[in-house]
Scaffold this motif. Structure first.
Motif, PDB file in Angstrom:
ATOM      1  N   LEU A   1       0.837  -1.201   0.000  1.00  0.00           N
ATOM      2  CA  LEU A   1       0.000   0.000   0.000  1.00  0.00           C
ATOM      3  C   LEU A   1       0.873   1.253   0.000  1.00  0.00           C
ATOM      4  O   LEU A   1       0.882   2.022   0.953  1.00  0.00           O
ATOM      5  CB  LEU A   1      -0.943  -0.025   1.208  1.00  0.00           C
ATOM      6  CG  LEU A   1      -1.834  -1.254   1.311  1.00  0.00           C
ATOM      7  CD1 LEU A   1      -2.649  -1.229   2.587  1.00  0.00           C
ATOM      8  CD2 LEU A   1      -2.742  -1.359   0.094  1.00  0.00           C
ATOM      9  N   ASN A   2       1.582   1.469  -1.076  1.00  0.00           N
ATOM     10  CA  ASN A   2       2.607   2.520  -1.116  1.00  0.00           C
ATOM     11  C   ASN A   2       2.063   3.945  -1.162  1.00  0.00           C
ATOM     12  O   ASN A   2       2.834   4.889  -1.140  1.00  0.00           O
ATOM     13  CB  ASN A   2       3.600   2.279  -2.259  1.00  0.00           C
ATOM     14  CG  ASN A   2       2.925   2.210  -3.602  1.00  0.00           C
ATOM     15  OD1 ASN A   2       1.739   2.430  -3.717  1.00  0.00           O
ATOM     16  ND2 ASN A   2       3.688   1.886  -4.621  1.00  0.00           N
ATOM     17  N   GLN A   3       0.757   4.123  -1.208  1.00  0.00           N
ATOM     18  CA  GLN A   3       0.172   5.469  -1.153  1.00  0.00           C
ATOM     19  C   GLN A   3      -0.263   5.855   0.258  1.00  0.00           C
ATOM     20  O   GLN A   3      -0.692   6.973   0.499  1.00  0.00           O
ATOM     21  CB  GLN A   3      -1.045   5.558  -2.093  1.00  0.00           C
ATOM     22  CG  GLN A   3      -0.707   5.353  -3.549  1.00  0.00           C
ATOM     23  CD  GLN A   3       0.248   6.408  -4.066  1.00  0.00           C
ATOM     24  OE1 GLN A   3       0.054   7.590  -3.852  1.00  0.00           O
ATOM     25  NE2 GLN A   3       1.301   5.968  -4.732  1.00  0.00           N
ATOM     26  N   LEU A   4      -0.144   4.916   1.205  1.00  0.00           N
ATOM     27  CA  LEU A   4      -0.607   5.170   2.576  1.00  0.00           C
ATOM     28  C   LEU A   4       0.193   6.275   3.238  1.00  0.00           C
ATOM     29  O   LEU A   4       1.418   6.243   3.271  1.00  0.00           O
ATOM     30  CB  LEU A   4      -0.468   3.913   3.423  1.00  0.00           C
ATOM     31  CG  LEU A   4      -1.653   2.970   3.507  1.00  0.00           C
ATOM     32  CD1 LEU A   4      -1.323   1.799   4.418  1.00  0.00           C
ATOM     33  CD2 LEU A   4      -2.897   3.661   3.967  1.00  0.00           C
TER      34      LEU A   4
ATOM     35  N   LEU B   1       4.977  -7.298  13.481  1.00  0.00           N
ATOM     36  CA  LEU B   1       4.807  -6.267  12.467  1.00  0.00           C
ATOM     37  C   LEU B   1       5.566  -6.710  11.222  1.00  0.00           C
ATOM     38  O   LEU B   1       6.755  -6.997  11.299  1.00  0.00           O
ATOM     39  CB  LEU B   1       5.367  -4.955  13.000  1.00  0.00           C
ATOM     40  CG  LEU B   1       5.011  -3.659  12.321  1.00  0.00           C
ATOM     41  CD1 LEU B   1       3.507  -3.444  12.288  1.00  0.00           C
ATOM     42  CD2 LEU B   1       5.667  -2.506  13.051  1.00  0.00           C
ATOM     43  N   PRO B   2       4.890  -6.809  10.069  1.00  0.00           N
ATOM     44  CA  PRO B   2       5.598  -7.288   8.868  1.00  0.00           C
ATOM     45  C   PRO B   2       6.680  -6.306   8.420  1.00  0.00           C
ATOM     46  O   PRO B   2       6.503  -5.092   8.474  1.00  0.00           O
ATOM     47  CB  PRO B   2       4.492  -7.411   7.821  1.00  0.00           C
ATOM     48  CG  PRO B   2       3.342  -6.635   8.320  1.00  0.00           C
ATOM     49  CD  PRO B   2       3.489  -6.507   9.802  1.00  0.00           C
ATOM     50  N   SER B   3       7.793  -6.843   7.974  1.00  0.00           N
ATOM     51  CA  SER B   3       8.906  -5.989   7.547  1.00  0.00           C
ATOM     52  C   SER B   3       8.539  -5.133   6.344  1.00  0.00           C
ATOM     53  O   SER B   3       9.104  -4.059   6.146  1.00  0.00           O
ATOM     54  CB  SER B   3      10.136  -6.833   7.236  1.00  0.00           C
ATOM     55  OG  SER B   3       9.868  -7.733   6.189  1.00  0.00           O
ATOM     56  N   GLY B   4       7.568  -5.577   5.544  1.00  0.00           N
ATOM     57  CA  GLY B   4       7.132  -4.818   4.374  1.00  0.00           C
ATOM     58  C   GLY B   4       6.582  -3.452   4.707  1.00  0.00           C
ATOM     59  O   GLY B   4       6.462  -2.588   3.835  1.00  0.00           O
TER      60      GLY B   4
ATOM     61  N   LEU C   1       6.459   1.532   2.954  1.00  0.00           N
ATOM     62  CA  LEU C   1       5.393   2.541   2.885  1.00  0.00           C
ATOM     63  C   LEU C   1       5.996   3.936   3.020  1.00  0.00           C
ATOM     64  O   LEU C   1       5.852   4.608   4.040  1.00  0.00           O
ATOM     65  CB  LEU C   1       4.345   2.267   3.982  1.00  0.00           C
ATOM     66  CG  LEU C   1       3.733   0.875   3.967  1.00  0.00           C
ATOM     67  CD1 LEU C   1       2.753   0.703   5.111  1.00  0.00           C
ATOM     68  CD2 LEU C   1       3.062   0.597   2.634  1.00  0.00           C
ATOM     69  N   ASN C   2       6.664   4.370   1.980  1.00  0.00           N
ATOM     70  CA  ASN C   2       7.446   5.615   2.015  1.00  0.00           C
ATOM     71  C   ASN C   2       6.636   6.863   2.300  1.00  0.00           C
ATOM     72  O   ASN C   2       7.191   7.865   2.748  1.00  0.00           O
ATOM     73  CB  ASN C   2       8.198   5.788   0.696  1.00  0.00           C
ATOM     74  CG  ASN C   2       9.206   4.699   0.475  1.00  0.00           C
ATOM     75  OD1 ASN C   2       9.757   4.166   1.426  1.00  0.00           O
ATOM     76  ND2 ASN C   2       9.442   4.344  -0.780  1.00  0.00           N
ATOM     77  N   GLN C   3       5.338   6.846   2.044  1.00  0.00           N
ATOM     78  CA  GLN C   3       4.497   8.021   2.281  1.00  0.00           C
ATOM     79  C   GLN C   3       3.956   8.078   3.705  1.00  0.00           C
ATOM     80  O   GLN C   3       3.365   9.073   4.107  1.00  0.00           O
ATOM     81  CB  GLN C   3       3.316   8.026   1.299  1.00  0.00           C
ATOM     82  CG  GLN C   3       3.709   8.005  -0.157  1.00  0.00           C
ATOM     83  CD  GLN C   3       4.543   9.208  -0.535  1.00  0.00           C
ATOM     84  OE1 GLN C   3       4.224  10.336  -0.167  1.00  0.00           O
ATOM     85  NE2 GLN C   3       5.622   8.978  -1.255  1.00  0.00           N
TER      86      GLN C   3
ATOM     87  N   LEU D   1      11.237   4.704   6.923  1.00  0.00           N
ATOM     88  CA  LEU D   1      10.061   5.590   6.892  1.00  0.00           C
ATOM     89  C   LEU D   1      10.457   6.970   7.394  1.00  0.00           C
ATOM     90  O   LEU D   1      10.229   7.317   8.535  1.00  0.00           O
ATOM     91  CB  LEU D   1       8.922   4.991   7.707  1.00  0.00           C
ATOM     92  CG  LEU D   1       8.509   3.585   7.297  1.00  0.00           C
ATOM     93  CD1 LEU D   1       7.406   3.068   8.197  1.00  0.00           C
ATOM     94  CD2 LEU D   1       8.088   3.548   5.843  1.00  0.00           C
ATOM     95  N   THR D   2      11.022   7.760   6.535  1.00  0.00           N
ATOM     96  CA  THR D   2      11.562   9.059   6.931  1.00  0.00           C
ATOM     97  C   THR D   2      10.472  10.084   7.244  1.00  0.00           C
ATOM     98  O   THR D   2      10.767  11.115   7.859  1.00  0.00           O
ATOM     99  CB  THR D   2      12.489   9.617   5.837  1.00  0.00           C
ATOM    100  OG1 THR D   2      11.766   9.676   4.607  1.00  0.00           O
ATOM    101  CG2 THR D   2      13.711   8.716   5.664  1.00  0.00           C
ATOM    102  N   ASN D   3       9.229   9.844   6.834  1.00  0.00           N
ATOM    103  CA  ASN D   3       8.139  10.772   7.123  1.00  0.00           C
ATOM    104  C   ASN D   3       7.412  10.440   8.414  1.00  0.00           C
ATOM    105  O   ASN D   3       6.549  11.189   8.852  1.00  0.00           O
ATOM    106  CB  ASN D   3       7.105  10.778   5.987  1.00  0.00           C
ATOM    107  CG  ASN D   3       7.670  11.323   4.708  1.00  0.00           C
ATOM    108  OD1 ASN D   3       8.445  12.279   4.726  1.00  0.00           O
ATOM    109  ND2 ASN D   3       7.302  10.727   3.601  1.00  0.00           N
ATOM    110  N   LEU D   4       7.742   9.293   9.004  1.00  0.00           N
ATOM    111  CA  LEU D   4       7.038   8.818  10.179  1.00  0.00           C
ATOM    112  C   LEU D   4       7.408   9.627  11.401  1.00  0.00           C
ATOM    113  O   LEU D   4       8.533   9.940  11.644  1.00  0.00           O
ATOM    114  CB  LEU D   4       7.355   7.341  10.421  1.00  0.00           C
ATOM    115  CG  LEU D   4       6.500   6.589  11.409  1.00  0.00           C
ATOM    116  CD1 LEU D   4       5.029   6.602  11.010  1.00  0.00           C
ATOM    117  CD2 LEU D   4       6.971   5.156  11.537  1.00  0.00           C
TER     118      LEU D   4
END
Length: 92
Positions: free
Chosen positions: A41-44, A58-61, A65-67, A89-92
């Protein structure tokens, strides 16, 4: 789907929701583990699974989720280590 009385486990088909940008699943009775397909879900940008009964790791995938800027997993029974991929996840 916040507090919508959803029960059961998340289907692997959740990964087909490629345009999903926000997922509000808190306050339900979801069980089982988060499917690995959640990493598709790369738009999340927002994901809330708080106050459910999720188990497993927690799945490594999730690190794909870069967004993603908000991630809520409170009040579940998740176990194991936080995957190192979450550092992507630099936006997290």
């Amino acid at each position: 789907f916040h507090s919508s009385s959803l029960t059961g486990s998340l289907p692997t088909e959740i990964g087909l929701l490629s345009r999903l940008s926000r997922g509000y699943f808190s306050g339900n009775a979801l069980t089982g583990s988060l499917p690995t397909q959640i990493g598709m879900l790369n738009q999340l940008s927002y994901l809330n699974f708080g106050s459910n009964s999720l188990t497993g790791t927690l799945p490594s995938g999730i690190g794909r989720l870069n967004q993603l800027s908000h991630l809520y997993l409170y009040q579940n029974q998740l176990s194991g280590s936080i995957p190192s991929e979450i550092g992507n996840l630099t936006n997290l």
